[in-house]
Design a protein around this motif. Sequence first.
Motif, PDB file in Angstrom:
ATOM      1  N   ILE A 194       0.842  -1.203   0.000  1.00 20.29           N
ATOM      2  CA  ILE A 194       0.000   0.000   0.000  1.00 20.29           C
ATOM      3  C   ILE A 194       0.871   1.244   0.000  1.00 20.29           C
ATOM      4  O   ILE A 194       1.834   1.336   0.773  1.00 20.29           O
ATOM      5  CB  ILE A 194      -0.920   0.025   1.247  1.00 20.29           C
ATOM      6  N   LEU A 195       0.523   2.214  -0.842  1.00 18.61           N
ATOM      7  CA  LEU A 195       1.156   3.533  -0.791  1.00 18.61           C
ATOM      8  C   LEU A 195       0.245   4.463   0.003  1.00 18.61           C
ATOM      9  O   LEU A 195      -0.940   4.605  -0.316  1.00 18.61           O
ATOM     10  CB  LEU A 195       1.364   4.096  -2.200  1.00 18.61           C
ATOM     11  N   MET A 196       0.793   5.095   1.020  1.00 18.90           N
ATOM     12  CA  MET A 196       0.015   6.013   1.853  1.00 18.90           C
ATOM     13  C   MET A 196       0.611   7.411   1.719  1.00 18.90           C
ATOM     14  O   MET A 196       1.811   7.613   1.932  1.00 18.90           O
ATOM     15  CB  MET A 196       0.062   5.552   3.312  1.00 18.90           C
ATOM     16  N   ILE A 197      -0.223   8.377   1.350  1.00 21.06           N
ATOM     17  CA  ILE A 197       0.215   9.771   1.231  1.00 21.06           C
ATOM     18  C   ILE A 197      -0.593  10.573   2.235  1.00 21.06           C
ATOM     19  O   ILE A 197      -1.766  10.903   2.004  1.00 21.06           O
ATOM     20  CB  ILE A 197       0.029  10.306  -0.200  1.00 21.06           C
ATOM     21  N   GLU A 198       0.013  10.882   3.347  1.00 18.26           N
ATOM     22  CA  GLU A 198      -0.664  11.514   4.484  1.00 18.26           C
ATOM     23  C   GLU A 198       0.365  12.321   5.265  1.00 18.26           C
ATOM     24  O   GLU A 198       1.413  11.802   5.643  1.00 18.26           O
ATOM     25  CB  GLU A 198      -1.291  10.436   5.376  1.00 18.26           C
ATOM     26  N   ASP A 199       0.083  13.613   5.493  1.00 15.79           N
ATOM     27  CA  ASP A 199       1.080  14.453   6.156  1.00 15.79           C
ATOM     28  C   ASP A 199       0.962  14.449   7.674  1.00 15.79           C
ATOM     29  O   ASP A 199       1.896  14.858   8.368  1.00 15.79           O
ATOM     30  CB  ASP A 199       0.996  15.888   5.632  1.00 15.79           C
ATOM     31  N   ASP A 200      -0.158  13.984   8.220  1.00 21.16           N
ATOM     32  CA  ASP A 200      -0.342  13.973   9.666  1.00 21.16           C
ATOM     33  C   ASP A 200       0.513  12.861  10.286  1.00 21.16           C
ATOM     34  O   ASP A 200       0.324  11.683   9.981  1.00 21.16           O
ATOM     35  CB  ASP A 200      -1.815  13.761  10.015  1.00 21.16           C
ATOM     36  N   LEU A 201       1.441  13.235  11.159  1.00 21.41           N
ATOM     37  CA  LEU A 201       2.401  12.284  11.706  1.00 21.41           C
ATOM     38  C   LEU A 201       1.719  11.214  12.550  1.00 21.41           C
ATOM     39  O   LEU A 201       1.968  10.010  12.379  1.00 21.41           O
ATOM     40  CB  LEU A 201       3.445  13.025  12.539  1.00 21.41           C
ATOM     41  N   ASP A 202       0.851  11.620  13.464  1.00 21.45           N
ATOM     42  CA  ASP A 202       0.196  10.652  14.347  1.00 21.45           C
ATOM     43  C   ASP A 202      -0.691   9.694  13.562  1.00 21.45           C
ATOM     44  O   ASP A 202      -0.679   8.481  13.802  1.00 21.45           O
ATOM     45  CB  ASP A 202      -0.633  11.379  15.414  1.00 21.45           C
ATOM     46  N   LEU A 203      -1.473  10.246  12.629  1.00 27.04           N
ATOM     47  CA  LEU A 203      -2.359   9.399  11.831  1.00 27.04           C
ATOM     48  C   LEU A 203      -1.557   8.450  10.949  1.00 27.04           C
ATOM     49  O   LEU A 203      -1.886   7.265  10.825  1.00 27.04           O
ATOM     50  CB  LEU A 203      -3.287  10.258  10.978  1.00 27.04           C
ATOM     51  N   GLY A 204      -0.504   8.956  10.347  1.00 32.28           N
ATOM     52  CA  GLY A 204       0.312   8.115   9.487  1.00 32.28           C
ATOM     53  C   GLY A 204       0.911   6.933  10.240  1.00 32.28           C
ATOM     54  O   GLY A 204       0.902   5.797   9.759  1.00 32.28           O
ATOM     55  N   LEU A 205       1.423   7.187  11.432  1.00 35.73           N
ATOM     56  CA  LEU A 205       1.999   6.113  12.243  1.00 35.73           C
ATOM     57  C   LEU A 205       0.930   5.084  12.623  1.00 35.73           C
ATOM     58  O   LEU A 205       1.168   3.878  12.567  1.00 35.73           O
ATOM     59  CB  LEU A 205       2.645   6.695  13.498  1.00 35.73           C
ATOM     60  N   ALA A 206      -0.256   5.583  12.992  1.00 34.87           N
ATOM     61  CA  ALA A 206      -1.342   4.681  13.379  1.00 34.87           C
ATOM     62  C   ALA A 206      -1.788   3.819  12.203  1.00 34.87           C
ATOM     63  O   ALA A 206      -2.044   2.614  12.355  1.00 34.87           O
ATOM     64  CB  ALA A 206      -2.526   5.483  13.926  1.00 34.87           C
ATOM     65  N   LEU A 207      -1.848   4.420  11.019  1.00 29.58           N
ATOM     66  CA  LEU A 207      -2.266   3.667   9.842  1.00 29.58           C
ATOM     67  C   LEU A 207      -1.226   2.612   9.454  1.00 29.58           C
ATOM     68  O   LEU A 207      -1.586   1.489   9.083  1.00 29.58           O
ATOM     69  CB  LEU A 207      -2.506   4.616   8.668  1.00 29.58           C
ATOM     70  N   GLN A 208       0.038   2.974   9.540  1.00 25.64           N
ATOM     71  CA  GLN A 208       1.067   1.983   9.221  1.00 25.64           C
ATOM     72  C   GLN A 208       1.021   0.798  10.177  1.00 25.64           C
ATOM     73  O   GLN A 208       1.165  -0.355   9.759  1.00 25.64           O
ATOM     74  CB  GLN A 208       2.452   2.634   9.253  1.00 25.64           C
ATOM     75  N   ARG A 209       0.793   1.073  11.463  1.00 22.97           N
ATOM     76  CA  ARG A 209       0.687  -0.026  12.438  1.00 22.97           C
ATOM     77  C   ARG A 209      -0.518  -0.910  12.122  1.00 22.97           C
ATOM     78  O   ARG A 209      -0.433  -2.142  12.187  1.00 22.97           O
ATOM     79  CB  ARG A 209       0.580   0.537  13.853  1.00 22.97           C
ATOM     80  N   ALA A 210      -1.647  -0.279  11.776  1.00 27.94           N
ATOM     81  CA  ALA A 210      -2.862  -1.036  11.482  1.00 27.94           C
ATOM     82  C   ALA A 210      -2.685  -1.888  10.227  1.00 27.94           C
ATOM     83  O   ALA A 210      -3.114  -3.049  10.185  1.00 27.94           O
ATOM     84  CB  ALA A 210      -4.047  -0.091  11.319  1.00 27.94           C
ATOM     85  N   LEU A 211      -2.060  -1.325   9.207  1.00 32.72           N
ATOM     86  CA  LEU A 211      -1.827  -2.081   7.979  1.00 32.72           C
ATOM     87  C   LEU A 211      -0.881  -3.252   8.220  1.00 32.72           C
ATOM     88  O   LEU A 211      -1.103  -4.365   7.727  1.00 32.72           O
ATOM     89  CB  LEU A 211      -1.265  -1.155   6.894  1.00 32.72           C
ATOM     90  N   LYS A 212       0.155  -3.024   8.999  1.00 35.86           N
ATOM     91  CA  LYS A 212       1.108  -4.095   9.304  1.00 35.86           C
ATOM     92  C   LYS A 212       0.429  -5.212  10.081  1.00 35.86           C
ATOM     93  O   LYS A 212       0.648  -6.402   9.803  1.00 35.86           O
ATOM     94  CB  LYS A 212       2.285  -3.529  10.096  1.00 35.86           C
ATOM     95  N   ALA A 213      -0.412  -4.837  11.051  1.00 37.31           N
ATOM     96  CA  ALA A 213      -1.126  -5.841  11.841  1.00 37.31           C
ATOM     97  C   ALA A 213      -2.069  -6.666  10.970  1.00 37.31           C
ATOM     98  O   ALA A 213      -2.370  -7.824  11.290  1.00 37.31           O
ATOM     99  CB  ALA A 213      -1.906  -5.167  12.968  1.00 37.31           C
ATOM    100  N   ALA A 214      -2.550  -6.063   9.866  1.00 36.62           N
ATOM    101  CA  ALA A 214      -3.453  -6.768   8.957  1.00 36.62           C
ATOM    102  C   ALA A 214      -2.697  -7.551   7.890  1.00 36.62           C
ATOM    103  O   ALA A 214      -3.304  -8.130   6.991  1.00 36.62           O
ATOM    104  CB  ALA A 214      -4.392  -5.766   8.286  1.00 36.62           C
ATOM    105  N   GLY A 215      -1.364  -7.549   7.972  1.00 31.88           N
ATOM    106  CA  GLY A 215      -0.568  -8.302   7.011  1.00 31.88           C
ATOM    107  C   GLY A 215      -0.322  -7.568   5.710  1.00 31.88           C
ATOM    108  O   GLY A 215       0.022  -8.191   4.695  1.00 31.88           O
ATOM    109  N   LEU A 216      -0.479  -6.236   5.719  1.00 31.97           N
ATOM    110  CA  LEU A 216      -0.273  -5.428   4.513  1.00 31.97           C
ATOM    111  C   LEU A 216       0.977  -4.577   4.685  1.00 31.97           C
ATOM    112  O   LEU A 216       1.113  -3.861   5.679  1.00 31.97           O
ATOM    113  CB  LEU A 216      -1.483  -4.526   4.269  1.00 31.97           C
ATOM    114  N   SER A 217       1.885  -4.638   3.724  1.00 33.72           N
ATOM    115  CA  SER A 217       3.059  -3.770   3.768  1.00 33.72           C
ATOM    116  C   SER A 217       2.692  -2.396   3.223  1.00 33.72           C
ATOM    117  O   SER A 217       1.719  -2.253   2.475  1.00 33.72           O
ATOM    118  CB  SER A 217       4.199  -4.368   2.951  1.00 33.72           C
TER     119      SER A 217
END
Length: 218
Positions: free
Chosen positions: A3-26
């Motif tokens: 997944i490519l994520m384009i998001e400037d919010d630092l907190d949201l971006g970190l949370a989304l990356q953790r959620a994607l990783k937990a779901a097995g998505l890089s």
Amino acid sequence: MHILMIEDDLDLGLALQRALKAAGLSSEWLRSIAAAAEPFDTRPYDCVLLDLTLPDGTGMDLLRRWRRNGMAVPVIVITAKALLEDRLAGLDEGADDFIVKPFATAELVARVRAVLRRHAKQASNVWTLGELEIEPRKFEARLNGTRLDLSPREFHLILELAREPGAVVPKCELSQRLEPLGDPVDFGAIEVHVSNLRRKIGAGRIQTVRGIGYLLAV
């Protein structure tokens, strides 16, 4: 899936990356339009999460340029704008789905999976489900070649059911997906819209799963 994520919010971006990783998505995370200028030439992506408000421009301009250049990767727009006009504009420019801030990361992951499933099955702009055809970008649905006279709410309801044909979509999820079209949609209103749709496309095409939600039969 990558997944490519384009998001400037630092907190949201970190949370989304953790959620994607937990779901097995890089994922790969970029924070500006400049950084995403030519991302598809060097590494393939299966889906893009695109914020509309970025520090060096608008995500909508980036989406428009991508689609004009033939980029076919599905895009989920992340936005704080919940107005119907904003959703329609995004769909016209080629967005595959919208999610409105604030949202639960679990919902975003579910939306990503749904878009990926749909994209794998629906390579063209026309979604074909037996005798039913849907063109999301034209806001049209046809049955046996005849255009259906659907209200905006009815169209968006059948569109949400068609995202995962044959799968049960819970009422609570339908309510959340339809809410950006106006006032919050209660379950009673959803039942009315489903009843109207059944009269127009056939009672057997939308099945009720008691106590859970609905599915579009294929």
